[in-house]
Motif scaffolding. Structure first.
Motif, mmCIF file in Angstrom:
data_model
loop_
_atom_site.group_PDB
_atom_site.id
_atom_site.type_symbol
_atom_site.label_atom_id
_atom_site.label_comp_id
_atom_site.label_asym_id
_atom_site.label_seq_id
_atom_site.Cartn_x
_atom_site.Cartn_y
_atom_site.Cartn_z
ATOM 1 N N ALA A 119 41.335 31.097 118.569
ATOM 2 C CA ALA A 119 40.640 31.057 119.863
ATOM 3 C C ALA A 119 39.420 30.133 119.771
ATOM 4 C CB ALA A 119 40.213 32.461 120.274
ATOM 5 N N ARG A 120 38.718 30.191 118.656
ATOM 6 C CA ARG A 120 37.549 29.318 118.484
ATOM 7 C C ARG A 120 37.969 27.846 118.474
ATOM 8 N NH1 ARG A 120 32.681 31.415 116.977
ATOM 9 N NH2 ARG A 120 32.658 33.679 116.822
ATOM 10 N N ARG A 121 39.098 27.594 117.830
ATOM 11 C CA ARG A 121 39.596 26.212 117.789
ATOM 12 C C ARG A 121 39.999 25.752 119.206
ATOM 13 N NH1 ARG A 121 39.398 21.169 116.610
ATOM 14 N NH2 ARG A 121 41.385 20.127 116.255
ATOM 15 N N MET A 122 40.646 26.644 119.937
ATOM 16 C CA MET A 122 41.030 26.311 121.316
ATOM 17 C C MET A 122 39.778 26.016 122.142
ATOM 18 S SD MET A 122 44.422 26.492 121.864
ATOM 19 C CE MET A 122 44.634 26.799 123.608
ATOM 20 N N ALA A 123 38.766 26.866 121.989
ATOM 21 C CA ALA A 123 37.522 26.678 122.746
ATOM 22 C C ALA A 123 36.892 25.324 122.415
ATOM 23 C CB ALA A 123 36.558 27.820 122.431
ATOM 24 N N GLU A 124 36.929 25.001 121.148
ATOM 25 C CA GLU A 124 36.359 23.724 120.705
ATOM 26 C C GLU A 124 37.101 22.557 121.368
ATOM 27 O OE1 GLU A 124 36.419 21.414 116.458
ATOM 28 O OE2 GLU A 124 36.387 23.597 116.403
ATOM 29 N N LEU A 125 38.445 22.638 121.362
ATOM 30 C CA LEU A 125 39.234 21.560 121.970
ATOM 31 C C LEU A 125 39.002 21.487 123.476
ATOM 32 C CD1 LEU A 125 42.621 21.977 120.050
ATOM 33 C CD2 LEU A 125 40.927 20.146 119.770
ATOM 34 N N MET A 126 38.774 22.638 124.087
ATOM 35 C CA MET A 126 38.563 22.670 125.534
ATOM 36 C C MET A 126 37.133 22.282 125.899
ATOM 37 S SD MET A 126 40.770 25.949 126.891
ATOM 38 C CE MET A 126 40.740 27.105 125.567
ATOM 39 N N GLY A 127 36.326 22.055 124.876
ATOM 40 C CA GLY A 127 34.951 21.640 125.139
ATOM 41 C C GLY A 127 34.049 22.784 125.544
ATOM 42 N N VAL A 128 34.447 23.999 125.178
ATOM 43 C CA VAL A 128 33.622 25.163 125.505
ATOM 44 C C VAL A 128 33.014 25.672 124.213
ATOM 45 C CG1 VAL A 128 33.581 27.480 126.481
ATOM 46 C CG2 VAL A 128 35.207 25.773 127.341
ATOM 47 N N ASN A 129 31.705 25.839 124.218
ATOM 48 C CA ASN A 129 31.065 26.335 123.003
ATOM 49 C C ASN A 129 31.370 27.816 122.829
ATOM 50 O OD1 ASN A 129 29.860 23.916 122.293
ATOM 51 N ND2 ASN A 129 28.151 24.303 123.706
ATOM 52 N N PRO A 130 31.974 28.177 121.709
ATOM 53 C CA PRO A 130 32.290 29.597 121.489
ATOM 54 C C PRO A 130 31.014 30.425 121.443
ATOM 55 C CG PRO A 130 33.389 28.217 119.864
ATOM 56 C CD PRO A 130 32.425 27.337 120.592
ATOM 57 N N ALA B 169 36.605 38.478 123.722
ATOM 58 C CA ALA B 169 35.668 38.838 122.647
ATOM 59 C C ALA B 169 34.586 37.776 122.480
ATOM 60 C CB ALA B 169 36.438 39.018 121.343
ATOM 61 N N LEU B 170 34.919 36.538 122.868
ATOM 62 C CA LEU B 170 33.919 35.459 122.801
ATOM 63 C C LEU B 170 32.986 35.477 124.013
ATOM 64 C CD1 LEU B 170 36.195 32.486 121.614
ATOM 65 C CD2 LEU B 170 34.434 33.658 120.278
#
Lengths: 328, 616
Positions: free
Chosen positions: B605-616, B290-291
């Motif tokens: 999912a947004r938090r995971m993306a943030e931790l992974m260094g991927v901009n949601p 969805a992101l």
């Protein structure tokens, strides 16, 4: 394609006998090779890239009947069977003219057991990859001595990487030492770890495995590496495709690294031949058929089997100076 | 022995030995009659007996010869199959009956081919199986389903009749079958017909890539059986042609947005299309999609090729293709720079070596720790687990995300550092939050309060962690409360109090409907390292359903609103009783809403993306 050849072996992995088959297929593109096996061990993707290899996976309980059925319904130029002596007897019962039993194991005990099950009245030809193997077969099964012939394995042609593909291996600034094989006692991975532990920190070990699925074997290996202080100096990868492995050989060579074989016995020494053919400097124990590769394998340095210190000296000789001897 | 039809049919149904004996008797009587006729004045009755004996002998002799002829033809067919490696190209549906209709024709590959067999005699309808042959051209899909209706008029016996399947190339040579049925060294692939007196047997087959047609032949395998084919249907079985997974992945990745992040998720989770099971990796995969991400999903189980393309953004593949996927991604710098390998609670050999490979190729890696897999292994699950492999994965991954503080602590210890070790708890679907909004109202509570008090549990029911003793004790303490249990893994032989009802597994919509009448959601787990490590998804669902929760200590449940965390059966009973009685008022409901706003899978999912260094 005018000719067909049947190749029967229990496992479809990315190394070992799959490499033997790929070697034949890529060097004889006019022949279709039917590969009959029952155990999918990670090799399907590797072999799928060779268009004249047809994969036929059959349940273990059906492979004998299937081999006999194929032998009678297909016009095979030759039928090669490895590690399945009972099946070879059955197939030779219907097509004795084209069946040859192949011995690729370097383990004398395994070879003795296999050949004891072969029916001398049915099997007319035994093929081995080296003179060393021929001598072993003659010694352990004299009844077959006159039927043994040497058929050296061929190096597979490797599909070059596409224009958009790269081999981007990062050895973290260290000199890579490449070891390829299974984690069994015959391949002797422990000596590789001991040698690596004796070498200075500039060396890193790259271990390429295939056909491993038991967690305890890799766990034991990693545990031993950690106990030697090598946890951060080793990378273990598994089931690389042939093109990726070829890329790895090239990268290791470019990084000034070496291929290391600590195997205690080799009926042919595919890994060693692949490495040397890639121009990769290779250090190996002098066992089995390795010395048969002869002077053409120029970057090959053989040391006495079990001599870990000799292995270390051979690996590090280009880095050794008069002041550096690491006490060996 | 079962005999059908008139007297002649009954005679024919006798065994070969008995028929031979009868023939001999008839011949003796005939000889004796002739002798008597030649030597004396013979009454008409004696001549009549002699005539009948002659007739009987003729019938039996003819039948024996007929069977011999058929057997000889069958042997000849088998020799043809097994000998020259060639089969006739002109084989069509053959029948010894003059009334058999034409069978499947080779001219075009229709979607369905059907034949009704003629009757060889009025007593035994259908074509004898040994005379059955059909030639079926390659289907459009390359897949085929055969249905044969047959009757057995002989002795009932196991494996009385079979069909052989022989694929043939354009040049008439025999193609190598895709083995889906047993193989006979001479007949090739075959399958038995159902042994019932009247049966329909269905076979699925796949054409080898080089086969032009299929020849199906019947064989009467047991002589005492007499199998007759009533009808035979050949259908194109699969309208979709599936490419092999590796090829699919390559073309699919290239067809995707060249800028979208790529998540390669390797997990113990079920398939994306599983009807009732959905774990964190499944939920997050949908949220990543969805992101705008591209997701390559490796579930634990096998993947039906038809389910490979789960959605536009999610492709699921069998685990055996993991390294192929890793190689494809790492060989292309434009893919590798956008990709992340996520090992989701599955630190096995493949994951450990894939992470080492990723490190050599510059591909980012995440270890997502959802459960204490070491404990699963201890209680008999997760045979693939090994603590050294997990340590390797923990130490080599770039980032570790845990669902609970206990797991984060373990990972910190394994890694020797808390750097890049985080907690991101589980969550609940936005859809569940939205669709169940009506359950989080004072009116909904009033409705619940108007009926007999009911509480419930949703989740796995294995006694490895579900505390059945605790549940039984609490139910016995609170006989006025009804306990409803939903989930997989119900153990056999558990005696439940009368006020406990097991409702079986249910999907999320059904759970929401059932929970309309609940006042409290339960989490009665056994105290163990596994329980302490878990962050139960169910607590977020209970909150979405507008329920209070009573739980034993675990994960981050004590941080959740409207939740009582208790130890021991007495405290658990008291907490359930209290939570069932006190009315839920607006302040408490508001607290739940505020908490839920941060508990959705989308937020996770947004938090995971943030931790992974991927901009949601």
């Amino acid at each position: 394609m005018s000719q067909r050849s049947l190749f029967v072996y229990p496992n479809c992995s990315s190394g070992g006998m799959s490499t033997v088959l790929r070697g034949r297929a890529t060097n004889d593109t006019a022949t279709t090779f039917d590969f009959l096996y029952h155990n999918e061990a990670g090799g399907r993707n590797s072999l799928a890239g060779t268009p004249n290899i047809m994969l036929h996976r059959v349940a273990k309980g059906r492979i004998d009947a299937m081999a006999q059925y194929l032998a009678t319904t297909q016009s095979y130029r030759d039928i090669s069977i490895t590690s399945m002596p009972e099946l070879a007897n059955k197939v030779a019962g219907v097509r004795p003219d084209v069946v040859s039993y192949e011995v690729h194991s370097s383990d004398e005990g395994v070879v003795t057991k296999e050949l004891a099950k072969l029916d001398p009245d049915r099997i007319a030809a035994i093929q081995v990859p080296s003179r060393f193997s021929a001598q072993m077969v003659a010694a352990v099964a004299p009844q077959f001595a006159s039927r043994v012939s040497v058929r050296p394995n061929l190096l597979p042609a490797v599909e070059p990487l596409g224009a958009d593909q790269t081999t981007n291996f990062d050895f973290e600034g260290r000199t890579p030492l490449l070891w390829v094989g299974r984690l069994d006692k015959g391949k002797n991975p422990n000596d590789f770890l001991r040698a690596l532990a004796l070498l200075p920190d500039i060396y890193t070990g790259i271990v390429v495995l295939s056909l491993e699925n038991a967690p305890e074997r890799i766990s034991r290996f990693l545990g031993y590496a950690a106990s030697l202080g090598l946890a951060k100096r080793i990378r273990v990868v598994m089931d690389l495709s042939p093109s990726r492995l070829a890329g790895l050989y090239a990268e290791v060579a470019r990084a000034g690294g070496s291929f290391v074989s600590t195997s205690l016995m080799e009926s042919f020494g595919y890994g060693v031949l692949e490495a040397t053919s890639s121009g990769l400097r290779t250090v190996a124990y002098d066992v089995g058929a390795l010395s048969e590769h002869g002077p053409s394998a120029a970057p090959l340095k053989l040391v006495d089997v079990g001599d870990v210190s000799g292995l270390v000296r051979a690996i590090g000789e280009r880095h050794l100076t008069s002041s550096q001897g690491w006490g060996l | 022995m079962k005999a059908h039809g008139g007297p002649i049919a009954r005679l024919k149904a006798l065994s070969r030995g008995r028929r031979a004996a009868l023939l001999l008797s008839a011949l003796i009587i005939l000889t004796a009659t002739a002798f008597a006729g030649a030597t004396a004045a013979v009454p008409g009755a004696v001549w009549a007996i002699g005539f009948m004996s002659l007739l009987l002998a003729a019938i039996l002799f003819d039948d024996l010869n007929s069977r011999d002829r058929r057997a000889a033809r069958m042997e000849s067919r088998i020799r043809t199959l097994a000998g020259s490696g060639r089969s006739s190209e002109t084989v069509q549906l053959a029948s010894e009956s003059a009334t058999a209709s034409a069978g499947p024709q080779a001219s075009a590959p229709p979607r369905t081919q059907e034949s009704t067999m003629g009757e060889s005699s009025s007593e035994r309808p259908g074509t004898p199986i040994g005379a059955f042959e059909a030639r079926i051209p390659r289907t459009q899909s390359g897949h085929l389903q055969l249905k044969m209706r047959a009757g057995n008029f002989g002795e009932q016996c196991e494996r009385g009749a079979l069909l052989t399947f022989q694929f043939v190339r354009d040049d008439g040579s025999i193609a190598i079958p895709v083995v889906q049925h047993p193989v006979h060294p001479k007949l090739g692939m075959y399958a038995y017909l159902d042994d019932a007196p009247e049966s329909e047997t269905v076979f699925s087959l796949t054409f080898p890539h080089d086969a032009a047609h299929l020849t199906v032949k019947g064989v009467q395998w047991k002589k005492q059986a007499d199998t007759r084919v009533r009808s035979f249907v050949a259908e194109d079985d699969a309208p979709i042609v599936h490419r092999d997974s590796a090829s699919t992945l390559k073309s699919w990745l290239r067809s995707r947005d060249r800028n979208s992040p790529i998540a390669i998720i390797y997990s113990t989770a079920p398939n994306m299309d599983h009807s009732t099971l959905g774990l964190r990796p499944n939920r997050l995969a949908r949220e990543y999609a969805a992101l705008g991400w591209t997701v390559v999903f490796f579930p634990f189980g096998s993947v039906d090729p038809a389910a490979t393309h789960y959605s536009e953004s999610i492709l699921q593949l069998e685990r055996v293709h993991l390294m192929k996927a890793m190689e494809l991604v790492t060989a292309d710098e434009s893919l590798c720079s956008r990709a992340i390998f996520i090992c989701s609670s599955f630190p096995d050999i493949q994951a450990a070596t894939a992470i080492d490979y990723a490190k050599m190729c510059g591909l980012r890696t995440v270890y997502e720790v959802r459960d204490e897999m070491e404990e699963f292994n201890r209680v008999g699950y997760s045979k693939w687990f090994d603590p050294i492999l997990e340590m390797r994965v923990a130490r080599e991954s770039d980032l570790i995300v845990n669902v609970s503080p206990r797991l984060a602590e373990k990972m910190t210890n394994l890694r020797g550092s808390a750097e890049n070790v985080y907690v991101v708890p589980n969550g609940v679907a936005n859809r569940t939050i939205n669709e169940c909004a009506h359950l989080r109202t004072e009116a909904a509570w009033a409705e619940r309060a108007s009926t007999a008090p009911t509480v419930g549990y949703i989740g796995h029911l294995t006694p490895a962690w579900f505390d059945w003793n605790l549940l039984t004790s609490v139910a016995n303490d609170l006989p006025e409360i009804r306990f409803e249990i939903i989930g997989h893994g119900m153990p056999e032989g558990i005696a439940l109090p009368d006020n406990v009802a097991y409702l079986g597994p249910r999907d999320h919509r059904e759970c929401a409907e059932i929970a309309r009448s609940w006042r409290v959601g339960l989490i009665p787990f056994k105290p163990s390292p596994l329980t302490w490590a878990v962050d139960p998804n169910k607590i977020y669902e209970y909150l979405a359903f507008g329920l209070r929760t009573v739980s034993v200590p675990m994960g981050s449940v004590s941080d959740c609103p409207s939740t009582s965390v208790v130890r021991g059966p007495r405290a658990f009973s008291e907490a359930v009783a209290q939570a069932s009685e006190a009315p839920m008022q607006s302040a408490e409901l508001l607290n739940i809403e505020r908490a839920l706003a941060d508990m959705s899978w989308a937020k996770r999912a947004r938090r995971m993306a943030e931790l992974m260094g991927v901009n949601p």
